[in-house]
Design an enzyme around this catalytic site. Structure first.
Site, PDB file in Angstrom:
ATOM      1  CB  SER A  89      -0.873  -0.046   1.374  1.00  0.00           C
ATOM      2  OG  SER A  89      -0.057   0.386   2.251  1.00  0.00           O
ATOM      3  CE  LYS A  90      -1.248   5.691  -3.544  1.00  0.00           C
ATOM      4  NZ  LYS A  90      -1.749   6.427  -4.403  1.00  0.00           N
ATOM      5  NE  ARG A  91      -1.023   2.149   6.057  1.00  0.00           N
ATOM      6  CZ  ARG A  91      -1.326   0.792   6.243  1.00  0.00           C
ATOM      7  NH1 ARG A  91      -0.517   0.165   7.116  1.00  0.00           N
ATOM      8  NH2 ARG A  91      -2.207   0.085   5.664  1.00  0.00           N
TER       9      ARG A  91
END
Ligand code: GLU
Length: 486
Positions: free
Chosen positions: A258-260
């Site tokens: 994910s973007k994290r």
């Protein structure tokens, strides 16, 4: 290797921007096409009108162009083919040949059959049929918006299927899809929805056939539906393509990327000063392993040559942003300085005013730079403007007078070095003389000079900086620092 030309495709749905996972699918297909001298096509699967993201198609195309993944032939848009009734025509064909039927269940009938299906799935029994199987509704009666759909018609006793979906590997992965253990896989699945649009299951099979697709490389979330795709091809009397499935990409915590985890939409990487070749190189290694030890591939052609289906891994690939930074730095270093300047200027990370000077600066700075964006800091830093020297940092724990003496001695020594001899090596020799004559060690003198010249705690070697700054500028900065302790 297959004797016929390989034809592959990338078929994104414009329901979001192109990210690392999608880019990897596109890249693997493209690499395989180049590796085999085949074709790579682009199809936009834009039939899910409700989920369309306005500029997603543009972003996807721009991302592919940025990466250098050129497609062959025109782009196919599924929405256009819906308008042309292409899929309905094919559904009609299947109804005629007894492989599909118009399903028009009342709400009650549907509820009942769904309940009975659920029980059958639990008991691992064959699914009870939809009542419409017996109704023989002709295709011409199908109307969208009236709760009708068109369903595939499995034979009464569907065979189990063993689908080899990694068939170039020495160790093919086979998926066994069996009505006894997985009755739900043999549900009469929908081909045309009640709104008249085709399902993904149906439309992509048709389109792949029409494009002459020989091989599909895509995410492994499609494995469990392979029997449907193969059955559809067989119902039409077509040969199905070969299938290669790639494992998912995981982030730091072994959870879905994910973007994290630092994963971004592709064009974000462009904005942040990454090189497309480095991104392609990095993405290619998530879930694929080259034969030898080589990890750095400086061009797409080099990657394509090395690419193999056997190298696609079974276990999930890991996304490691630190590796990306390292790799981007390596790609940058491998380029000529002139090229780096041109790229940085094109990306507004750099403004060249004195090319000869810039070349010297970058000759030093590139060692430490990871992205083109890092060059912005170099361009705005001490090579291009006077440092903000503070007395406190200059003096450290020493006596200001002592610092004054050291600075003055260095000035005098360097002043004697003629301009034409002002090279890094010569400057280094002069500094060594200062150390010797003053009885100092580098740890004492160099931090003072570093502060005087750069006001930065960490820099390339002090003589290298002096070499780039030149005699006049170096002496001016030393003089200005000396005045702080006078
Ligand atoms: N449109 C599908 C997706 O984006 C394509 C899958 C495929 O490659 O067949 O997931």
């Amino acid at each position: 290797m297959a004797s016929t030309k390989e034809i592959v495709r990338f078929a994104p749905s414009p329901t979001g921007y192109l990210h690392v996972g999608g880019a990897r699918t596109a890249l693997f297909n493209w690499l395989w096409a180049k590796h085999t001298g085949g074709e790579f096509h682009l199809r936009i699967e834009d039939t899910d009108q409700a989920r369309l993201v306005k500029d997603a198609e543009e972003q996807i195309k721009e991302s592919l162009e940025w990466l250098g993944l050129k497609w062959d032939g025109p782009i196919v848009h599924q929405s256009k083919r819906v308008k042309d009734d292409v899929y309905l025509e094919y559904a009609k064909q299947l109804i005629k040949s007894g492989w599909a039927y118009v399903a028009d269940e009342s709400e009650e009938e549907l509820k009942e059959v769904k309940n009975r299906q659920k029980e059958a799935i639990k008991a691992k029994q064959p699914l009870p049929p939809y009542p419409s199987r017996e109704k023989n509704i002709p295709f011409e009666k199908f109307k969208s918006g009236k709760g009708m759909v068109i369903r595939f018609m499995w034979p009464d006793e569907p065979k189990a299927m063993d689908i080899e979906y990694f068939n170039l590997s020495k160790d093919p992965w086979t998926t066994h899809i069996d009505p006894k253990t997985s009755p739900s896989s043999f549900e009469d699945f929908v081909l045309i929805k009640s709104d008249g649009f085709p399902t993904y299951n149906f439309s992509h099979v048709i389109d792949d056939h029409e494009l002459g697709v020989t091989r599909i490389i895509r995410g492994d979330e499609f494995t469990s539906s392979l029997n449907k795709y193969v059955a559809l091809h067989e119902a039409f009397g077509w040969k199905h393509p070969n299938y290669n499935h790639v494992p998912p990409i995981l982030g730091k915590g072994d959870t879905k990327l994910s973007k994290r985890d630092g994963a971004k939409d592709l064009l974000e990487y462009q904005k942040e000063g990454y090189l497309p070749e480095a991104i392609a190189n990095f993405i290619s290694l998530i879930g694929w392993r080259p034969k030898g030890e080589q990890e750095l591939f400086f061009s797409l052609d080099e990657l394509a040559q090395a690419f193999s289906l056997e190298g696609i891994q079974k276990s999930p690939g890991k996304f490691d942003p630190e590796k990306l930074d390292w790799m981007n730095g390596e790609h940058l270093k491998q380029k000529g300085i002139g090229e780096v300047i041109a790229l940085a200027e094109a990306g507004s990370f750099w403004k060249s005013t004195d090319e000869a000077y810039d070349t010297k600066v970058l000759g030093l700075a590139l060692e430490r730079v990871k992205t083109l964006a890092d060059l912005k800091a170099v361009r705005g830093g001490f090579f291009y403007k006077k440092p903000n020297v503070t007395k406190e940092k200059l003096v450290g724990g020493e006596n200001p007078e002592t610092i004054g003496v050291w600075l003055e001695k260095t000035q005098r020594q360097l002043e004697a070095l003629p301009e034409k001899d002002w090279t890094t090596d010569q400057v280094k020799d002069e500094l060594t003389d200062v150390l010797e004559e003053e009885g100092l060690v580098p740890k004492q003198l160099y931090p003072v000079l570093r502060e005087a010249l750069t006001a930065e705690p960490q820099t390339p070697a002090i003589w290298e900086i002096m070499g780039v700054l030149g005699k006049k500028e170096t002496l001016e900065r030393l003089e200005s620092a000396a005045s702080l302790v006078a």
